[in-house]
Scaffold this motif. Structure first.
Motif, PDB file in Angstrom:
ATOM      1  N   ARG A   1     -87.117 -28.159   3.096  1.00 23.94           N
ATOM      2  CA  ARG A   1     -88.346 -28.201   2.271  1.00 23.94           C
ATOM      3  C   ARG A   1     -89.558 -28.447   3.163  1.00 23.94           C
ATOM      4  O   ARG A   1     -90.615 -27.842   2.989  1.00 23.94           O
ATOM      5  N   ALA A   2     -89.372 -29.329   4.150  1.00 24.62           N
ATOM      6  CA  ALA A   2     -90.496 -29.643   5.049  1.00 24.62           C
ATOM      7  C   ALA A   2     -90.876 -28.409   5.869  1.00 24.62           C
ATOM      8  O   ALA A   2     -92.054 -28.153   6.120  1.00 24.62           O
ATOM      9  N   ILE A   3     -89.885 -27.635   6.286  1.00 27.55           N
ATOM     10  CA  ILE A   3     -90.183 -26.410   7.050  1.00 27.55           C
ATOM     11  C   ILE A   3     -90.976 -25.441   6.180  1.00 27.55           C
ATOM     12  O   ILE A   3     -91.987 -24.871   6.610  1.00 27.55           O
ATOM     13  N   ALA A   4     -90.525 -25.253   4.944  1.00 26.71           N
ATOM     14  CA  ALA A   4     -91.222 -24.297   4.057  1.00 26.71           C
ATOM     15  C   ALA A   4     -92.687 -24.704   3.914  1.00 26.71           C
ATOM     16  O   ALA A   4     -93.596 -23.864   4.028  1.00 26.71           O
ATOM     17  N   ASP A   5     -92.936 -25.995   3.703  1.00 26.39           N
ATOM     18  CA  ASP A   5     -94.324 -26.477   3.569  1.00 26.39           C
ATOM     19  C   ASP A   5     -95.126 -26.214   4.841  1.00 26.39           C
ATOM     20  O   ASP A   5     -96.286 -25.836   4.791  1.00 26.39           O
ATOM     21  N   LEU A   6     -94.458 -26.421   5.973  1.00 25.97           N
ATOM     22  CA  LEU A   6     -95.153 -26.307   7.262  1.00 25.97           C
ATOM     23  C   LEU A   6     -95.483 -24.853   7.604  1.00 25.97           C
ATOM     24  O   LEU A   6     -96.575 -24.554   8.078  1.00 25.97           O
ATOM     25  N   VAL A   7     -94.538 -23.958   7.387  1.00 26.17           N
ATOM     26  CA  VAL A   7     -94.769 -22.575   7.841  1.00 26.17           C
ATOM     27  C   VAL A   7     -95.443 -21.716   6.773  1.00 26.17           C
ATOM     28  O   VAL A   7     -96.136 -20.755   7.111  1.00 26.17           O
ATOM     29  N   LEU A   8     -95.233 -22.072   5.502  1.00 24.02           N
ATOM     30  CA  LEU A   8     -95.835 -21.247   4.443  1.00 24.02           C
ATOM     31  C   LEU A   8     -97.097 -21.890   3.871  1.00 24.02           C
ATOM     32  O   LEU A   8     -97.902 -21.217   3.234  1.00 24.02           O
ATOM     33  N   GLY A   9     -97.239 -23.199   4.090  1.00 22.04           N
ATOM     34  CA  GLY A   9     -98.346 -23.946   3.473  1.00 22.04           C
ATOM     35  C   GLY A   9     -97.826 -24.615   2.214  1.00 22.04           C
ATOM     36  O   GLY A   9     -97.154 -23.967   1.396  1.00 22.04           O
ATOM     37  N   ALA A  10     -98.151 -25.916   2.048  1.00 20.28           N
ATOM     38  CA  ALA A  10     -97.557 -26.692   0.954  1.00 20.28           C
ATOM     39  C   ALA A  10     -97.893 -26.114  -0.426  1.00 20.28           C
ATOM     40  O   ALA A  10     -97.124 -26.270  -1.374  1.00 20.28           O
ATOM     41  N   ASN A  11     -99.033 -25.432  -0.535  1.00 22.87           N
ATOM     42  CA  ASN A  11     -99.408 -24.878  -1.847  1.00 22.87           C
ATOM     43  C   ASN A  11     -99.058 -23.406  -1.984  1.00 22.87           C
ATOM     44  O   ASN A  11     -99.593 -22.709  -2.846  1.00 22.87           O
TER      45      ASN A  11
ATOM     46  N   ARG B   1     -97.832 -19.875  -2.883  1.00 21.75           N
ATOM     47  CA  ARG B   1     -97.367 -19.242  -4.134  1.00 21.75           C
ATOM     48  C   ARG B   1     -95.861 -18.951  -4.048  1.00 21.75           C
ATOM     49  O   ARG B   1     -95.134 -19.112  -5.021  1.00 21.75           O
ATOM     50  N   VAL B   2     -95.386 -18.542  -2.851  1.00 21.78           N
ATOM     51  CA  VAL B   2     -93.974 -18.156  -2.762  1.00 21.78           C
ATOM     52  C   VAL B   2     -93.038 -19.363  -2.865  1.00 21.78           C
ATOM     53  O   VAL B   2     -91.894 -19.222  -3.289  1.00 21.78           O
ATOM     54  N   ILE B   3     -93.541 -20.542  -2.506  1.00 22.42           N
ATOM     55  CA  ILE B   3     -92.703 -21.745  -2.705  1.00 22.42           C
ATOM     56  C   ILE B   3     -92.637 -22.037  -4.198  1.00 22.42           C
ATOM     57  O   ILE B   3     -91.559 -22.274  -4.757  1.00 22.42           O
TER      58      ILE B   3
ATOM     59  N   ALA C   1    -100.516 -21.198  11.161  1.00 22.82           N
ATOM     60  CA  ALA C   1     -99.632 -20.613  10.145  1.00 22.82           C
ATOM     61  C   ALA C   1    -100.349 -19.576   9.274  1.00 22.82           C
ATOM     62  O   ALA C   1     -99.713 -18.943   8.441  1.00 22.82           O
ATOM     63  N   TRP C   2    -101.640 -19.384   9.486  1.00 21.66           N
ATOM     64  CA  TRP C   2    -102.351 -18.554   8.500  1.00 21.66           C
ATOM     65  C   TRP C   2    -101.948 -17.084   8.498  1.00 21.66           C
ATOM     66  O   TRP C   2    -101.934 -16.472   7.427  1.00 21.66           O
ATOM     67  N   PRO C   3    -101.530 -16.462   9.648  1.00 20.99           N
ATOM     68  CA  PRO C   3    -101.070 -15.071   9.547  1.00 20.99           C
ATOM     69  C   PRO C   3     -99.883 -14.940   8.585  1.00 20.99           C
ATOM     70  O   PRO C   3     -99.733 -13.924   7.892  1.00 20.99           O
ATOM     71  N   ILE C   4     -99.069 -15.998   8.522  1.00 24.02           N
ATOM     72  CA  ILE C   4     -97.898 -15.945   7.632  1.00 24.02           C
ATOM     73  C   ILE C   4     -98.356 -15.970   6.174  1.00 24.02           C
ATOM     74  O   ILE C   4     -97.878 -15.187   5.346  1.00 24.02           O
ATOM     75  N   ALA C   5     -99.330 -16.836   5.897  1.00 18.27           N
ATOM     76  CA  ALA C   5     -99.869 -16.882   4.515  1.00 18.27           C
ATOM     77  C   ALA C   5    -100.477 -15.525   4.153  1.00 18.27           C
ATOM     78  O   ALA C   5    -100.304 -15.029   3.029  1.00 18.27           O
ATOM     79  N   LEU C   6    -101.156 -14.920   5.100  1.00 16.49           N
ATOM     80  CA  LEU C   6    -101.757 -13.604   4.855  1.00 16.49           C
ATOM     81  C   LEU C   6    -100.674 -12.571   4.525  1.00 16.49           C
ATOM     82  O   LEU C   6    -100.798 -11.796   3.570  1.00 16.49           O
ATOM     83  N   PHE C   7     -99.597 -12.566   5.315  1.00 16.24           N
ATOM     84  CA  PHE C   7     -98.540 -11.575   5.114  1.00 16.24           C
ATOM     85  C   PHE C   7     -97.776 -11.822   3.809  1.00 16.24           C
ATOM     86  O   PHE C   7     -97.214 -10.897   3.239  1.00 16.24           O
ATOM     87  N   CYS C   8     -97.763 -13.097   3.356  1.00 19.60           N
ATOM     88  CA  CYS C   8     -97.081 -13.406   2.082  1.00 19.60           C
ATOM     89  C   CYS C   8     -97.717 -12.623   0.925  1.00 19.60           C
ATOM     90  O   CYS C   8     -97.073 -12.338  -0.082  1.00 19.60           O
ATOM     91  N   GLU C   9     -99.003 -12.300   1.079  1.00 21.31           N
ATOM     92  CA  GLU C   9     -99.706 -11.587   0.004  1.00 21.31           C
ATOM     93  C   GLU C   9     -99.168 -10.178  -0.192  1.00 21.31           C
ATOM     94  O   GLU C   9     -99.369  -9.574  -1.231  1.00 21.31           O
TER      95      GLU C   9
END
Ligand code: LMR
Length: 407
Positions: free
Chosen positions: A77-87, A89-91, A226-234
């Motif tokens: 869970r901590a990894i998901a928050d760290l790499v995807l961002g705690a807020n 949408r995909v979590i 981590a922001w490129p990952i958040a961008l790609f999540c879109e």
């Protein structure tokens, strides 16, 4: 006799050189090989946050029982928050899943197993150059690694348009690997507009992105990196994020990393996770308990986390200072050589532009160990060795040969 015909395997292009360094009796030897952080004494320390977590763990742990194949739930869970961002949408929509792995290498291997054996991919594209072990990992899993261009002709910067040109040509739906931050071995990263352009291409060509995310926090900050990952999540397209706490928590030998999959539905995330678990079970069965407990405790306790963030920031700032120290010292020692490009690199590595024969001469004449591809570990540069290093570099480049003997 049995095994008579078996030739010795070649030494690893990174750890093999480190072994050579350790055997070298020269007291002035310099180690610029393996990507481990070193302090001003050349020591790889235990971080304060980790040390404190270890002490708490000693008092609270009650078992050494197996973890399940996907590892410790609170760690994941901590990894998901760290790499995807705690807020992220995909979590919230549960369309991501994380599995604890044996370092970033383990995450890459399971991703490659999944692509090759569960999803029947034959190829994966990677930057040229890339971390040499990517090729070994992909081949071992049954994938053919295919290069895309990354560096300009002089090897002194990113050639983004060639990179895009190559990725435009790869078959729709293919998997490609990209370094999220602190590109290994070059230190040249994509800019924000580059990432945005790449995200558009990924969406258009429906590519599967594999992020190698081994250096979170050493680029700009833990969050920003981590922001490129958040961008790609879109994009709603599949992502694999292979992260590691080797570098940013100094947990190298504890072998703790994670593989996070992002897809467009909860059921698909569960299916992919089930395949990752299967590949883990057939390889090493269960991941390690101790390191994961430490990382989970650091990330899950407000005080330890705050200490950790400040330690990562200090490590990044020190690496930047060492990069600057190297650049200034090179400018002074060999003003004829232009090492300005070193300043635009980030993270633990600098792609020095030195050729394989120059690197060999550094090693044989001066006991200075760097990778044959020219990569040097910036953390191995110190105020007390930078002068010797720069004068040796000047010598192997054939300029401004220093007057006193260095060998
Ligand atoms: C490196 O690139 O030197 C590190 O990531 C260590 C390794 O496993 O190769």
């Amino acid at each position: 006799m049995m095994f008579d015909k078996l030739e010795p395997a070649p030494a690893d292009s990174i750890f093999g050189l480190n072994e050579q360094f350790l055997r070298d009796p020269n007291p002035d030897k310099i180690n610029l090989t393996v990507g481990v952080y070193q302090d001003e004494h050349g020591h790889t320390p235990i971080m304060r946050s980790v040390h404190a977590a270890e002490q708490r763990l000693l008092k609270t742990e009650t078992t050494k029982d197996y973890l399940s194949m996907d590892g410790l739930a609170e760690y994941n869970r901590a990894i998901a928050d760290l790499v995807l961002g705690a807020n992220s949408r995909v979590i919230k929509s549960r369309s991501s899943a994380t599995l604890q792995t044996l370092g970033g290498t383990g995450a890459l291997r399971l991703t490659a197993d999944l692509l090759a054996k569960s999803l029947n991919h034959s190829n994966i594209w990677h930057s040229n150059p890339t971390w040499p072990n990517h090729l070994g990992i992909f081949r071992a899993a049954g994938l053919n690694p295919q290069p895309y261009r990354y560096l300009d002709a002089q090897g002194k910067g990113l050639d983004f348009s060639s990179m895009m040109g190559d990725l435009q040509q790869i078959p729709e739906g293919s998997a490609f690997l990209v370094h999220a931050v602190c590109h290994n071995p070059t230190g040249f990263d994509l800019s924000r507009p580059h990432w945005e352009e790449l995200a558009e291409l990924v969406a258009k060509r429906r590519l599967i992105t594999v992020f190698d995310f081994a250096y979170q926090g050493l680029g700009e900050s833990i969050e920003h990196d981590a922001w490129p990952i958040a961008l790609f999540c879109e994009s709603n397209l599949p992502l694999f994020i292979c992260n590691s706490f080797s570098k940013n928590m100094g947990l190298y030998g504890e072998r703790v990393g994670g593989c996070t999959v992002v897809v467009d539905a909860e059921s698909k995330a569960a299916t992919l996770l089930s395949h990752l678990k299967l590949h883990a079970r057939c390889s090493y069965s269960n991941p390690v308990r101790h390191g994961a407990q430490l990382a989970a405790m650091v990330l899950g306790s407000a005080d330890l986390r705050a200490t950790w963030v400040s330690e990562v920031n200090a490590m990044r700032v020190r690496l930047e200072q060492l990069r600057e120290l190297l650049f200034e010292a090179l400018r002074e020692t060999a003003p004829q050589l232009d090492f300005g490009f070193v300043q635009s690199q980030r993270g633990m590595f600098s792609y020095s532009g030195l050729t394989a024969p120059q690197i060999q001469k550094l090693r044989e004449k001066y006991s200075i160990y760097a990778l044959t591809n020219g990569r040097i570990n910036i953390a191995g540069v110190r105020p007390d060795n930078v002068d010797r290093l720069c004068r040796a570099i000047a010598d192997v480049c054939g300029v401004n040969a220093p007057s006193r003997s260095l060998a």
